[in-house]
Design a protein around this motif. Structure first.
Motif, PDB file in Angstrom:
ATOM      1  N   MET A   1       0.815  -1.203   0.000  1.00  0.00           N
ATOM      2  CA  MET A   1       0.000   0.000   0.000  1.00  0.00           C
ATOM      3  C   MET A   1       0.858   1.265   0.000  1.00  0.00           C
ATOM      4  SD  MET A   1      -2.934   1.225  -0.113  1.00  0.00           S
ATOM      5  CE  MET A   1      -3.771  -0.337   0.077  1.00  0.00           C
ATOM      6  N   SER A   2       1.941   1.225   0.790  1.00  0.00           N
ATOM      7  CA  SER A   2       2.794   2.401   0.872  1.00  0.00           C
ATOM      8  C   SER A   2       4.116   2.157   0.149  1.00  0.00           C
ATOM      9  CB  SER A   2       3.058   2.758   2.334  1.00  0.00           C
ATOM     10  OG  SER A   2       3.572   1.649   3.022  1.00  0.00           O
ATOM     11  N   TYR A 235     -11.335  -0.668  -1.774  1.00  0.00           N
ATOM     12  CA  TYR A 235     -11.437   0.766  -1.573  1.00  0.00           C
ATOM     13  C   TYR A 235     -12.360   1.408  -2.605  1.00  0.00           C
ATOM     14  CZ  TYR A 235      -7.787   0.689   1.962  1.00  0.00           C
ATOM     15  OH  TYR A 235      -7.078   0.445   3.105  1.00  0.00           O
ATOM     16  N   ASP A 236     -12.381   0.836  -3.792  1.00  0.00           N
ATOM     17  CA  ASP A 236     -13.306   1.326  -4.818  1.00  0.00           C
ATOM     18  C   ASP A 236     -14.748   1.128  -4.353  1.00  0.00           C
ATOM     19  OD1 ASP A 236     -13.926   2.390  -7.421  1.00  0.00           O
ATOM     20  OD2 ASP A 236     -14.460   0.356  -8.028  1.00  0.00           O
ATOM     21  N   SER A 237     -15.026  -0.023  -3.769  1.00  0.00           N
ATOM     22  CA  SER A 237     -16.374  -0.288  -3.241  1.00  0.00           C
ATOM     23  C   SER A 237     -16.695   0.645  -2.080  1.00  0.00           C
ATOM     24  CB  SER A 237     -16.487  -1.750  -2.789  1.00  0.00           C
ATOM     25  OG  SER A 237     -16.301  -2.636  -3.873  1.00  0.00           O
ATOM     26  N   LEU A 238     -15.715   0.863  -1.208  1.00  0.00           N
ATOM     27  CA  LEU A 238     -15.926   1.739  -0.063  1.00  0.00           C
ATOM     28  C   LEU A 238     -16.256   3.161  -0.498  1.00  0.00           C
ATOM     29  CD1 LEU A 238     -15.851   2.110   3.035  1.00  0.00           C
ATOM     30  CD2 LEU A 238     -13.390   2.567   2.817  1.00  0.00           C
ATOM     31  N   ASP A 267     -11.305  -2.863   8.491  1.00  0.00           N
ATOM     32  CA  ASP A 267     -10.742  -3.881   9.389  1.00  0.00           C
ATOM     33  C   ASP A 267      -9.560  -3.351  10.201  1.00  0.00           C
ATOM     34  OD1 ASP A 267     -12.605  -5.746   8.458  1.00  0.00           O
ATOM     35  OD2 ASP A 267     -11.279  -6.376   6.821  1.00  0.00           O
ATOM     36  N   LYS A 268      -9.724  -2.128  10.696  1.00  0.00           N
ATOM     37  CA  LYS A 268      -8.700  -1.520  11.553  1.00  0.00           C
ATOM     38  C   LYS A 268      -7.344  -1.401  10.862  1.00  0.00           C
ATOM     39  CE  LYS A 268     -10.925  -3.079  15.827  1.00  0.00           C
ATOM     40  NZ  LYS A 268     -10.753  -3.806  17.090  1.00  0.00           N
ATOM     41  N   MET A 269      -7.354  -1.197   9.560  1.00  0.00           N
ATOM     42  CA  MET A 269      -6.107  -0.996   8.830  1.00  0.00           C
ATOM     43  C   MET A 269      -5.507   0.358   9.206  1.00  0.00           C
ATOM     44  SD  MET A 269      -7.034  -2.550   5.064  1.00  0.00           S
ATOM     45  CE  MET A 269      -5.376  -2.234   4.433  1.00  0.00           C
ATOM     46  N   ALA A 270      -4.209   0.504   8.947  1.00  0.00           N
ATOM     47  CA  ALA A 270      -3.495   1.719   9.350  1.00  0.00           C
ATOM     48  C   ALA A 270      -3.733   2.885   8.410  1.00  0.00           C
ATOM     49  CB  ALA A 270      -2.002   1.430   9.450  1.00  0.00           C
ATOM     50  N   PHE A 271      -4.487   2.664   7.319  1.00  0.00           N
ATOM     51  CA  PHE A 271      -4.755   3.709   6.349  1.00  0.00           C
ATOM     52  C   PHE A 271      -6.253   3.845   6.139  1.00  0.00           C
ATOM     53  CE2 PHE A 271      -0.579   2.010   5.369  1.00  0.00           C
ATOM     54  CZ  PHE A 271       0.192   3.160   5.264  1.00  0.00           C
ATOM     55  N   LEU A 284      -4.711   7.736   3.271  1.00  0.00           N
ATOM     56  CA  LEU A 284      -4.168   8.638   4.286  1.00  0.00           C
ATOM     57  C   LEU A 284      -3.952   7.860   5.571  1.00  0.00           C
ATOM     58  CD1 LEU A 284      -3.506  11.673   4.907  1.00  0.00           C
ATOM     59  CD2 LEU A 284      -5.847  11.863   5.765  1.00  0.00           C
ATOM     60  N   ASP A 285      -2.819   8.108   6.208  1.00  0.00           N
ATOM     61  CA  ASP A 285      -2.529   7.479   7.488  1.00  0.00           C
ATOM     62  C   ASP A 285      -3.670   7.740   8.476  1.00  0.00           C
ATOM     63  OD1 ASP A 285      -1.338   7.712  10.385  1.00  0.00           O
ATOM     64  OD2 ASP A 285       0.072   6.474   9.272  1.00  0.00           O
TER      65      ASP A 285
END
Length: 303
Positions: A1-2, A235-238, A267-271, A284-285
């Protein structure tokens, strides 16, 4: 992702040891009589166009005056461009190798002097090779003194080359900030300049330093990465669901306000996902997203 940020950190670390490495580069014996700098570009200011063609991406970067245009549609990330040019200046041949390109990336530089070469790697991506099509010869290349994989910057996709700067405002340029929550249990945030200082709607006795700190977070505000819906369908769906909040910033610098939609973490991801007026998908963080998602009472002065 990053991936972009990881590549930047790797290259920055490389550049930190380049001066020492170059001092010892003439003492390398593994390259025999081969000229170390056959792929190095001494004057990158003479480059006007960069073409990077891979199996999965196609990148064209063209100079237009003082700016650089990406694939005829976007601004180029200035920091990444500088790092790319630093690699072109400092790359050195380590040794010739008896290998032919596979899964290759074709690089073409145009300007006062043109250069074309092919970039490829070993299967584990621990070695970077440049192939010279005129000589029909491949070489292992490096930045002297640094042994990590250098080919990654040539593998970046279009979105990773894009300028990640989306807002550049501060408390002196901002006229108002509106944070419209799409949840009924959260009060909206409205900060507006009244001619003397800022007012926070619904709050008497504000903490002025907290207001300034909040507004200043939008100075040189970059997202972590711009992504595509094809690569990240979740993310597209979100992005097609209601956001947590919509941020609108009006300033004296721009006639049109800046606007971002912030979405909940998956799911509690960092981004966290954010989108702009063009519906670009950006990451974004989560800590920075949390700083934006303030409420009016956060700015009330302590008694």
């Amino acid at each position: 992702m990053s991936k972009t940020n990881k590549i930047l950190l790797v290259i920055i670390a490389a550049l930190a040891v380049i001066n020492i490495g170059l001092f010892f580069s003439d003492k390398l014996s593994s390259s025999g009589n081969v000229e170390h700098s056959i792929f190095a570009v001494s004057d990158t200011s003479a480059i006007n166009e960069i073409s990077i063609q891979g199996l999965k991406s196609s990148v064209s970067i063209v100079r237009e005056g003082n700016n650089w245009n990406l694939n005829g549609a976007y601004k180029v990330d200035a920091g990444l461009k500088r790092l790319f040019f630093s690699i072109l200046q400092r790359v050195r041949v380590r040794k010739p190798v008896d290998l032919m390109p596979s899964d290759s990336i074709y690089v073409n530089l145009q300007g006062e002097e043109n250069m074309a070469f092919v970039v490829f790697s070993n299967p584990t991506k621990t070695r970077t090779y440049f192939y010279d099509p005129e000589e029909n010869q491949s070489y292992e290349v490096e930045i002297p003194g640094y042994n990590e994989y250098l080919g990654g910057i040539f593998e970046l996709r279009e979105n990773q080359w894009r300028d990640r700067l989306i807002i550049d405002e501060n408390w002196r340029s901002i006229k108002s900030v509106k944070l419209d929550y799409h949840q009924n249990d959260k009060p909206d945030l409205s900060i507006e300049f009244n001619g003397k200082f800022f007012e926070v709607e619904g709050i008497n006795g504000i903490d002025s330093s907290m207001v300034i700190d909040y507004l200043n977070q939008f100075q040189i505000f970059e997202v972590n990465e711009i992504i595509s819906g094809e690569r990240f369908p979740q993310y597209d769906s979100l992005s097609k669901t209601p956001p947590l909040a919509t941020l609108t910033i009006s300033s004296i610098r721009n006639a049109e306000p800046s606007q971002l939609k912030l979405f909940p973490a998956i799911d509690k991801m960092a981004f966290q996902l954010v989108t702009n007026k063009n519906d670009d998908l950006m990451i974004l963080d989560s800590k920075r997203a949390h700083q934006i998602l303030a409420k009016p009472t956060d700015f009330k002065a302590k008694e």
